[in-house]
Design a protein around this motif. Structure first.
Motif, PDB file in Angstrom:
ATOM      1  N   VAL A 147       0.819  -1.204   0.000  1.00 36.88           N
ATOM      2  CA  VAL A 147       0.000   0.000   0.000  1.00 36.88           C
ATOM      3  C   VAL A 147       0.859   1.264   0.000  1.00 36.88           C
ATOM      4  O   VAL A 147       0.650   2.174  -0.805  1.00 36.88           O
ATOM      5  CB  VAL A 147      -0.913   0.034   1.244  1.00 36.88           C
ATOM      6  N   TYR A 202       1.038   4.541  -2.605  1.00 35.97           N
ATOM      7  CA  TYR A 202       0.802   5.927  -2.194  1.00 35.97           C
ATOM      8  C   TYR A 202       1.942   6.820  -2.674  1.00 35.97           C
ATOM      9  O   TYR A 202       1.738   7.851  -3.315  1.00 35.97           O
ATOM     10  CB  TYR A 202       0.694   5.979  -0.670  1.00 35.97           C
ATOM     11  N   VAL A 235      -4.902   0.731  -3.822  1.00 33.93           N
ATOM     12  CA  VAL A 235      -5.549   1.399  -2.695  1.00 33.93           C
ATOM     13  C   VAL A 235      -4.670   2.543  -2.191  1.00 33.93           C
ATOM     14  O   VAL A 235      -5.153   3.638  -1.885  1.00 33.93           O
ATOM     15  CB  VAL A 235      -5.846   0.400  -1.556  1.00 33.93           C
ATOM     16  N   ASN A 249      -5.807   6.433  -2.008  1.00 40.85           N
ATOM     17  CA  ASN A 249      -5.699   7.248  -0.795  1.00 40.85           C
ATOM     18  C   ASN A 249      -4.905   8.515  -1.057  1.00 40.85           C
ATOM     19  O   ASN A 249      -5.235   9.589  -0.567  1.00 40.85           O
ATOM     20  CB  ASN A 249      -5.043   6.440   0.328  1.00 40.85           C
ATOM     21  N   ARG A 294      -7.031  10.969  -2.939  1.00 37.82           N
ATOM     22  CA  ARG A 294      -7.995  11.567  -2.029  1.00 37.82           C
ATOM     23  C   ARG A 294      -7.334  12.594  -1.114  1.00 37.82           C
ATOM     24  O   ARG A 294      -7.869  13.681  -0.888  1.00 37.82           O
ATOM     25  CB  ARG A 294      -8.626  10.460  -1.172  1.00 37.82           C
ATOM     26  N   ASP A 295      -6.154  12.234  -0.597  1.00 38.94           N
ATOM     27  CA  ASP A 295      -5.456  13.159   0.297  1.00 38.94           C
ATOM     28  C   ASP A 295      -5.022  14.431  -0.430  1.00 38.94           C
ATOM     29  O   ASP A 295      -4.740  15.445   0.199  1.00 38.94           O
ATOM     30  CB  ASP A 295      -4.245  12.464   0.943  1.00 38.94           C
ATOM     31  N   GLN A 303      -9.519  -9.082  -1.173  1.00 39.97           N
ATOM     32  CA  GLN A 303     -10.626  -8.600  -0.346  1.00 39.97           C
ATOM     33  C   GLN A 303     -10.753  -7.082  -0.376  1.00 39.97           C
ATOM     34  O   GLN A 303     -11.842  -6.533  -0.259  1.00 39.97           O
ATOM     35  CB  GLN A 303     -10.396  -9.022   1.111  1.00 39.97           C
ATOM     36  N   LEU A 304      -9.610  -6.416  -0.524  1.00 43.57           N
ATOM     37  CA  LEU A 304      -9.600  -4.959  -0.515  1.00 43.57           C
ATOM     38  C   LEU A 304     -10.507  -4.337  -1.560  1.00 43.57           C
ATOM     39  O   LEU A 304     -11.039  -3.247  -1.363  1.00 43.57           O
ATOM     40  CB  LEU A 304      -8.178  -4.448  -0.771  1.00 43.57           C
ATOM     41  N   GLU A 358     -13.423  -4.859  -2.430  1.00 38.37           N
ATOM     42  CA  GLU A 358     -14.783  -4.594  -1.957  1.00 38.37           C
ATOM     43  C   GLU A 358     -14.797  -3.664  -0.751  1.00 38.37           C
ATOM     44  O   GLU A 358     -15.781  -3.005  -0.475  1.00 38.37           O
ATOM     45  CB  GLU A 358     -15.485  -5.916  -1.581  1.00 38.37           C
ATOM     46  N   LEU A 359     -13.673  -3.645  -0.030  1.00 35.22           N
ATOM     47  CA  LEU A 359     -13.593  -2.796   1.161  1.00 35.22           C
ATOM     48  C   LEU A 359     -13.416  -1.337   0.810  1.00 35.22           C
ATOM     49  O   LEU A 359     -13.897  -0.447   1.501  1.00 35.22           O
ATOM     50  CB  LEU A 359     -12.373  -3.184   2.008  1.00 35.22           C
ATOM     51  N   ALA A 360     -12.645  -1.105  -0.236  1.00 33.43           N
ATOM     52  CA  ALA A 360     -12.285   0.264  -0.580  1.00 33.43           C
ATOM     53  C   ALA A 360     -13.517   1.047  -1.010  1.00 33.43           C
ATOM     54  O   ALA A 360     -14.519   0.484  -1.433  1.00 33.43           O
ATOM     55  CB  ALA A 360     -11.249   0.249  -1.695  1.00 33.43           C
ATOM     56  N   ARG A 361     -13.452   2.367  -0.841  1.00 37.72           N
ATOM     57  CA  ARG A 361     -14.489   3.264  -1.335  1.00 37.72           C
ATOM     58  C   ARG A 361     -13.797   4.367  -2.105  1.00 37.72           C
ATOM     59  O   ARG A 361     -12.992   5.070  -1.519  1.00 37.72           O
ATOM     60  CB  ARG A 361     -15.325   3.851  -0.199  1.00 37.72           C
ATOM     61  N   PRO A 362     -14.073   4.559  -3.385  1.00 41.39           N
ATOM     62  CA  PRO A 362     -14.940   3.712  -4.192  1.00 41.39           C
ATOM     63  C   PRO A 362     -14.398   2.285  -4.275  1.00 41.39           C
ATOM     64  O   PRO A 362     -13.204   2.085  -4.118  1.00 41.39           O
ATOM     65  CB  PRO A 362     -14.898   4.388  -5.571  1.00 41.39           C
ATOM     66  N   GLU A 374     -16.262   0.490  -8.986  1.00 39.44           N
ATOM     67  CA  GLU A 374     -16.517   1.925  -9.129  1.00 39.44           C
ATOM     68  C   GLU A 374     -15.315   2.795  -9.459  1.00 39.44           C
ATOM     69  O   GLU A 374     -15.477   3.959  -9.811  1.00 39.44           O
ATOM     70  CB  GLU A 374     -17.112   2.463  -7.807  1.00 39.44           C
TER      71      GLU A 374
END
Lengths: 338, 338
Positions: A223, A227, A252, A256, A259-260, A278-279, A281-285, A329
């Motif tokens: 991750v 970034y 991811v 992030n 977004r930041d 798994q991430l 589905e966890l992440a938004r979007p 998304e």
DNA sequence: CTGAAAGCGCTTACAG
DNA sequence: CTGAAAGCGCTTACAG
């Protein structure tokens, strides 16, 4: 103290041979003797020594597994499917987490050999010379899962990483993106480093997109590196409208970072990952990703290894599993947007 | 085919006793013999059988570990610290992923005993009667990590779950929240189910906050259940301004649910998790969490087990590790806001 | 149907 | 310093 077969025999008033027979479910033991023996076993809480059995049967029911990083959801998931199949076949897993420590791997491979494991599963491809030499001369089947080292002797269970990266890039192109950035892996890795990079490049070229050096960066699959590499990319003159990262973790991280920096995914920048972990589905979007069949990969690996162990005919070539785009998304269709 | 000590002896022209001596680094072997033996070992790629050694030494160097869910980052992290300590002490891990399958656990505990593992680590607390009976009579040290079953005989390495939940709730209260919802775990679990729930209740009462039934819900620690329970809470008349979930996974699920309902974290609802897992830094907003010292927990568990194995004096009581609030972005201070 | 004896691959007193 | 022999806890022909 652990009891021995002799203790059971004495308590039941029979020979150790007879105890051994009921232990192994052989017929030709009179019911009354069998009952006596079973009573003695229960009373003592006796469990036969697998160690002694292994020695005489020349069979340990042990599989050695080398995992690069247990805390990575990708490897942990493969490991859990491996465990499932192993357990169903009465095999037990000896697991080694090498966490980038190549010396630890060499040590563990030796331990595996001393333990007389019946097969070895390796999930990383940074094989150095001593390790290569060792696994080549070990009289134990070795199989690679999710990676492919430069070596003809061993089979890998993988997706076609080149094609998968090509298809992922194409997916972004078909969504109308021209400037597509790339966050790659370790270029010393054939599978996840080189092949995915070349897939990206070729897809870009095939569509006549130009490659922008500042948009091509390399991380370590984690991750944090996603970034950081994204941050560098945002600092370039014309940031891309889409970025393909070769791991979901890095994707991811990239999201992030975006977004930041007060930009939006996917409106400003679309992000595509790789793995289907798994991430996604966890992440938004939620994260669009080039999905590897992670569970199947573990299952097939163990299935094939089991066949190698029993000496059944096994494919002499790598086993290539299907990849697919799992659209979510994080990627915007620029065609519709126009 | 694996070579045996006899093969080495023959090739080197010495007795097996001598080979055994150089294998075990004993002195009193003349240098020239030692050299011959080492040459033979190299030539054959000989590795001594750990199986045979275990039998005579009565020592297997094996530890059995029972994990509830390998794909959970919390357990995977504990496991990786356990592995680190084990490996440093020449112990190998036999790992069993029971994934809620209690029969599998019973089977594996038997296998562990047959394998003559020197110690067993269990990371879940749903112990039923047959399992309890089995571990009680097994002549093998057992230790629990991150959980505490209803049982005086075994030690647990844990945080004070009651106190941690109390402190977490208080943290939200001090931030100025009155209506604080709760997403708990399985009430059949003492540690992570009951104790955390009671901690929440007592902290609320102590501050004179009223408990709203519709704001108290229970999940299974996983992301999905956090999402679903949050959804139900949002459907209630007056949703809380803060929610404390007893796992980071559920907290992330709750955040996603809030986001999917077009509300904001923390502006509309603050979210607090429990565990201090990797997710806390991945999530956006980053997740405030009641942090358990996950790595330390694994390390201490293995350290203590090692002492039990060697028979050193060990604490007769549970080992309680420190918890702490790791403040991040997901909780809003309502005092300042006013 | 049952048991005495050999053997699995090592280590470890014991004797020299 | 070195080796022959016993023994670790089982299974498996072999004989009865």
């Amino acid at each position: 103290m652990q009891f021995k077969i002799k203790d059971v025999a004495k308590l039941a008033g029979v020979s150790v041979t007879t105890v051994s027979r009921v232990l192994n479910g052989e017929k030709y033991v009179k019911d009354d003797l069998k009952a006596k023996v079973n009573r003695a076993i229960d009373e003592l809480g006796y469990a036969p020594s697998h160690i002694a059995r292994s020695l005489v049967r020349n069979k340990t029911n042990l599989i050695g597994v080398i995992v690069p990083d247990l805390t990575s959801s990708f490897y942990a998931t493969i490991l859990s499917s491996i465990e499932e199949v192993a357990s169903a076949n009465d095999y037990n897993l000896l697991v080694c987490n090498i966490s980038e420590n190549i010396d630890k791997e060499l040590k563990y491979l030796n331990v595996f050999q001393e333990m007389r494991v019946e097969g070895i599963i390796i999930m990383h491809e940074k094989i150095n010379e001593p390790i290569r030499a060792l696994i080549h001369r070990m009289p134990i089947p070795v199989i690679f899962s999710s990676v492919k080292p430069m070596d003809q002797k061993f089979i890998s269970v993988i997706v076609d990483d080149y094609k998968a990266a090509y298809d992922a890039t194409n997916y972004l192109i078909e969504l109308g993106h021209d400037a597509i950035g790339f966050i790659g892996g370790d270029m010393r890795d054939i599978t996840s480093g080189q092949n995915r990079y070349i897939g990206y490049r070729n897809a870009m070229s095939a569509s006549g997109k130009k490659l922008v050096e500042a948009h091509i960066r390399f991380g370590d699959y984690k991750v944090k590196s996603g970034y950081e590499q994204m941050k560098l990319m945002l600092g370039s003159n014309n940031p891309p409208t889409a970025v393909f990262a070769v791991s979901d973790d890095m994707a991811v991280g990239a999201m992030n970072c975006i977004r930041d920096h007060h930009l939006r995914v996917p409106e400003d920048i679309s992000i595509m990952g790789f793995d289907g972990s798994q991430l996604t589905e966890l992440a938004r979007p939620t994260l669009t990703s080039m999905e590897q069949p992670i569970h199947e990969m573990g299952k097939v690996t163990m299935d094939v290894l089991l066949k190698q162990i029993t000496g059944e005919t096994i494919p002499s070539e790598d086993i290539i599993l299907e990849h697919r785009v799992a659209a979510r998304e994080s990627c915007m269709n620029r065609m519709k947007a126009t």
